[in-house]
Design a protein around this motif. Structure first.
Motif, PDB file in Angstrom:
ATOM      1  N   HIS A 127      42.709  27.136  30.550  1.00 34.75           N
ATOM      2  CA  HIS A 127      43.128  27.153  31.951  1.00 34.75           C
ATOM      3  C   HIS A 127      44.332  28.056  32.201  1.00 34.75           C
ATOM      4  O   HIS A 127      44.798  28.139  33.344  1.00 34.75           O
ATOM      5  CB  HIS A 127      43.445  25.733  32.401  1.00 34.75           C
ATOM      6  N   ILE A 128      44.841  28.748  31.172  1.00 30.95           N
ATOM      7  CA  ILE A 128      45.958  29.674  31.387  1.00 30.95           C
ATOM      8  C   ILE A 128      45.413  30.940  32.046  1.00 30.95           C
ATOM      9  O   ILE A 128      44.502  31.583  31.507  1.00 30.95           O
ATOM     10  CB  ILE A 128      46.644  30.032  30.058  1.00 30.95           C
ATOM     11  N   PRO A 129      45.931  31.340  33.205  1.00 26.26           N
ATOM     12  CA  PRO A 129      45.434  32.564  33.846  1.00 26.26           C
ATOM     13  C   PRO A 129      45.803  33.804  33.037  1.00 26.26           C
ATOM     14  O   PRO A 129      46.883  33.869  32.436  1.00 26.26           O
ATOM     15  CB  PRO A 129      46.115  32.557  35.216  1.00 26.26           C
ATOM     16  N   VAL A 130      44.891  34.778  33.008  1.00 25.31           N
ATOM     17  CA  VAL A 130      45.082  36.004  32.228  1.00 25.31           C
ATOM     18  C   VAL A 130      44.943  37.208  33.156  1.00 25.31           C
ATOM     19  O   VAL A 130      43.957  37.327  33.891  1.00 25.31           O
ATOM     20  CB  VAL A 130      44.058  36.105  31.083  1.00 25.31           C
ATOM     21  N   ILE A 131      45.940  38.105  33.114  1.00 21.08           N
ATOM     22  CA  ILE A 131      45.865  39.387  33.809  1.00 21.08           C
ATOM     23  C   ILE A 131      45.723  40.481  32.761  1.00 21.08           C
ATOM     24  O   ILE A 131      46.551  40.597  31.845  1.00 21.08           O
ATOM     25  CB  ILE A 131      47.141  39.648  34.645  1.00 21.08           C
ATOM     26  N   PHE A 132      44.659  41.290  32.885  1.00 24.26           N
ATOM     27  CA  PHE A 132      44.538  42.444  31.996  1.00 24.26           C
ATOM     28  C   PHE A 132      45.459  43.557  32.483  1.00 24.26           C
ATOM     29  O   PHE A 132      45.511  43.861  33.686  1.00 24.26           O
ATOM     30  CB  PHE A 132      43.094  42.958  31.968  1.00 24.26           C
ATOM     31  N   VAL A 133      46.214  44.140  31.552  1.00 22.57           N
ATOM     32  CA  VAL A 133      47.064  45.295  31.840  1.00 22.57           C
ATOM     33  C   VAL A 133      46.630  46.381  30.872  1.00 22.57           C
ATOM     34  O   VAL A 133      46.928  46.316  29.670  1.00 22.57           O
ATOM     35  CB  VAL A 133      48.559  44.978  31.641  1.00 22.57           C
ATOM     36  N   THR A 134      45.887  47.389  31.365  1.00 23.82           N
ATOM     37  CA  THR A 134      45.230  48.302  30.435  1.00 23.82           C
ATOM     38  C   THR A 134      45.032  49.687  31.034  1.00 23.82           C
ATOM     39  O   THR A 134      44.997  49.851  32.265  1.00 23.82           O
ATOM     40  CB  THR A 134      43.858  47.738  30.017  1.00 23.82           C
ATOM     41  N   ALA A 135      44.882  50.639  30.139  1.00 23.23           N
ATOM     42  CA  ALA A 135      44.590  52.016  30.555  1.00 23.23           C
ATOM     43  C   ALA A 135      43.116  52.202  30.871  1.00 23.23           C
ATOM     44  O   ALA A 135      42.717  53.231  31.421  1.00 23.23           O
ATOM     45  CB  ALA A 135      45.025  52.990  29.452  1.00 23.23           C
ATOM     46  N   LEU A 136      42.298  51.228  30.508  1.00 16.95           N
ATOM     47  CA  LEU A 136      40.869  51.308  30.821  1.00 16.95           C
ATOM     48  C   LEU A 136      40.678  50.955  32.286  1.00 16.95           C
ATOM     49  O   LEU A 136      40.528  49.796  32.646  1.00 16.95           O
ATOM     50  CB  LEU A 136      40.072  50.360  29.919  1.00 16.95           C
ATOM     51  N   GLY A 137      40.698  51.951  33.114  1.00 16.35           N
ATOM     52  CA  GLY A 137      40.680  51.699  34.555  1.00 16.35           C
ATOM     53  C   GLY A 137      39.334  51.883  35.205  1.00 16.35           C
ATOM     54  O   GLY A 137      39.235  51.836  36.439  1.00 16.35           O
ATOM     55  N   ALA A 138      38.285  52.142  34.404  1.00 16.19           N
ATOM     56  CA  ALA A 138      36.965  52.341  34.997  1.00 16.19           C
ATOM     57  C   ALA A 138      36.482  51.056  35.651  1.00 16.19           C
ATOM     58  O   ALA A 138      36.844  49.950  35.251  1.00 16.19           O
ATOM     59  CB  ALA A 138      35.979  52.786  33.914  1.00 16.19           C
ATOM     60  N   GLU A 139      35.640  51.206  36.663  1.00 20.04           N
ATOM     61  CA  GLU A 139      35.164  50.047  37.419  1.00 20.04           C
ATOM     62  C   GLU A 139      34.415  49.067  36.527  1.00 20.04           C
ATOM     63  O   GLU A 139      34.570  47.846  36.654  1.00 20.04           O
ATOM     64  CB  GLU A 139      34.263  50.519  38.556  1.00 20.04           C
ATOM     65  N   LEU A 140      33.603  49.576  35.586  1.00 22.53           N
ATOM     66  CA  LEU A 140      32.842  48.684  34.707  1.00 22.53           C
ATOM     67  C   LEU A 140      33.767  47.901  33.778  1.00 22.53           C
ATOM     68  O   LEU A 140      33.504  46.735  33.466  1.00 22.53           O
ATOM     69  CB  LEU A 140      31.837  49.492  33.878  1.00 22.53           C
ATOM     70  N   ASP A 141      34.871  48.546  33.335  1.00 16.59           N
ATOM     71  CA  ASP A 141      35.832  47.829  32.496  1.00 16.59           C
ATOM     72  C   ASP A 141      36.451  46.674  33.264  1.00 16.59           C
ATOM     73  O   ASP A 141      36.628  45.567  32.744  1.00 16.59           O
ATOM     74  CB  ASP A 141      36.935  48.780  32.028  1.00 16.59           C
ATOM     75  N   GLU A 142      36.808  46.916  34.523  1.00 19.13           N
ATOM     76  CA  GLU A 142      37.423  45.869  35.348  1.00 19.13           C
ATOM     77  C   GLU A 142      36.442  44.726  35.589  1.00 19.13           C
ATOM     78  O   GLU A 142      36.803  43.541  35.479  1.00 19.13           O
ATOM     79  CB  GLU A 142      37.878  46.462  36.677  1.00 19.13           C
ATOM     80  N   GLU A 143      35.192  45.072  35.896  1.00 19.98           N
ATOM     81  CA  GLU A 143      34.172  44.036  36.122  1.00 19.98           C
ATOM     82  C   GLU A 143      33.967  43.193  34.870  1.00 19.98           C
ATOM     83  O   GLU A 143      33.828  41.968  34.953  1.00 19.98           O
ATOM     84  CB  GLU A 143      32.849  44.687  36.548  1.00 19.98           C
ATOM     85  N   HIS A 144      33.940  43.863  33.714  1.00 17.30           N
ATOM     86  CA  HIS A 144      33.726  43.128  32.467  1.00 17.30           C
ATOM     87  C   HIS A 144      34.858  42.132  32.226  1.00 17.30           C
ATOM     88  O   HIS A 144      34.628  40.963  31.853  1.00 17.30           O
ATOM     89  CB  HIS A 144      33.634  44.104  31.303  1.00 17.30           C
ATOM     90  N   GLY A 145      36.087  42.576  32.452  1.00 17.35           N
ATOM     91  CA  GLY A 145      37.226  41.680  32.267  1.00 17.35           C
ATOM     92  C   GLY A 145      37.188  40.490  33.207  1.00 17.35           C
ATOM     93  O   GLY A 145      37.462  39.348  32.806  1.00 17.35           O
ATOM     94  N   LEU A 146      36.839  40.717  34.464  1.00 12.71           N
ATOM     95  CA  LEU A 146      36.781  39.626  35.442  1.00 12.71           C
ATOM     96  C   LEU A 146      35.641  38.658  35.127  1.00 12.71           C
ATOM     97  O   LEU A 146      35.758  37.445  35.305  1.00 12.71           O
ATOM     98  CB  LEU A 146      36.631  40.191  36.855  1.00 12.71           C
ATOM     99  N   GLN A 147      34.528  39.222  34.629  1.00  8.98           N
ATOM    100  CA  GLN A 147      33.401  38.364  34.265  1.00  8.98           C
ATOM    101  C   GLN A 147      33.761  37.435  33.101  1.00  8.98           C
ATOM    102  O   GLN A 147      33.274  36.308  33.020  1.00  8.98           O
ATOM    103  CB  GLN A 147      32.189  39.218  33.901  1.00  8.98           C
TER     104      GLN A 147
END
Length: 360
Positions: free
Chosen positions: A63-83
């Protein structure tokens, strides 16, 4: 460098813990419980996606919220992280005001979530406490009414406890028997067991000279004694009617929508009215026969007779367990439901144990 930049940005406002790899982050979480995790994706040995999957598998950390901070800024990378369960995604190079705003927002959401969870936990405990108090009050009222009936009778002191235990033993034996299982769901079984002490509540309405008579009753006296079944059932029915009218002034609901307390009283009404009915139709007050006799009353009938036979009364000596068992076996299909007799014979050792444990 990334750790240094984020730490300098966040340290003035928050307590910040740093880890140089995914493995060291997971090790740190064994002793720490952060409110928020900022997680890189590209890390040595284990990438951020793998770390997040491990977090979500942990009951302590999921239940700890996680924010990705990354140089991988492509839309698919962001979607994968949120999924995978990240709550936000910040692309490098970071903008300090954006990082601080995103962190502040997620911490506020986490605090609100924790407060709501604490409130829900408190509410669940409070509901459980009040339900427990309500059940205790219900049981106390029930026992007081049943004991009041018993004080006017010449039956033995533990009659209520024994018959209640006999009824529960029989019901549990029949609970998975075809033809009986539907009527003996766990909720209904509990209602029947709880209601069984009310079976003789109608004896309150019988005159003392008949109720307390030390010898056999005359035919006329016995007819009066038999009215206790009708008296008890009608008294409980009136109580149900008054309660429903009081709490449902706009109209009494269907039986399927009755509150639990009313369902319990309905089981008590059935038992009080019909526990002297017989399988062959020669019982009272309505001369019901076979399955027309409600199951709670059929269970009570056998329990009541077994207890009457095996205990001392002013007008007779107690029968042995073996003699009482033979009598009940012989009455299968006459006085008693044959299936209930079969269940009784399967658990007669339980009846003997209850009789010994709750002897007067």
């Amino acid at each position: 460098m990334n750790l240094s930049v984020l730490s300098k940005l966040l340290n003035p406002l928050y307590r910040v813990l740093g880890a140089r790899s995914g493995q060291s982050a997971l090790a740190l979480l064994e002793s720490e419980a952060p409110d928020l995790i900022l997680l890189d994706v590209m890390m040595p040995e284990m990438d951020g996606y793998s770390v997040l999957q491990r977090l979500k598998q942990s009951e302590r950390n999921r239940h700890i919220p996680v924010i990705f901070v990354t140089a991988l800024g492509a839309e698919l990378d962001e979607e994968h992280g949120l999924q995978l369960g990240a709550v936000d995604y910040i692309a490098k190079p970071i903008k300090p005001t954006v990082v601080l705003a995103r962190v502040r927002t997620q911490l506020a959401l986490k605090q609100a979530h924790d407060a709501l969870s604490d409130q829900n936990a408190w509410l669940e405990q409070e509901v459980a406490r009040r339900m427990r108090e309500s059940l205790i009050a219900q049981d106390l009222t029930l026992c007081a009414m049943a004991e009041l009936a018993e004080t006017r009778d010449n039956e033995t002191g533990n009659h209520i406890l024994r018959t209640q235990s006999y009824v529960e033993a029989l019901a549990r034996r029949l609970q998975h028997t075809p033809g009986y299982a539907q009527e003996l769901s766990e909720a209904q079984l509990q209602r029947i067991v709880k209601a069984s002490p009310m079976h003789d509540i109608g004896k309150i309405g019988i005159r003392d000279d008949i109720l307390l008579k030390p010898g056999p009753l005359t035919a006329e006296e016995f007819e009066i004694m038999k009215t206790h079944a009708r008296i008890g059932g009608e008294a409980i029915a009136h109580a149900i009617g008054k309660a429903l009218t009081m709490h449902f002034p706009d109209g009494v609901p269907d039986q399927a929508e009755y509150p639990e307390s009313v369902r319990f009283l309905e089981a008590a009404r059935i038992i009080a009215t019909h526990h002297h009915e017989r399988w062959d139709g020669r019982g009272y007050p309505d001369a019901l026969a076979g399955p027309a006799v409600p199951l709670p009353a059929r269970l009570m009938a056998l329990a009541d007779v077994f207890d009457a036979l095996t205990t001392r009364r002013v007008y007779k000596e107690p029968w042995t367990i073996a003699a009482a068992t033979e009598h009940i076996k012989a009455q299968a299909g006459a006085h008693f439901d044959p299936q209930i007799v079969a269940a009784f014979l399967d658990i007669q050792d339980q009846f003997a144990a209850i009789s010994a444990r709750l002897s007067d």
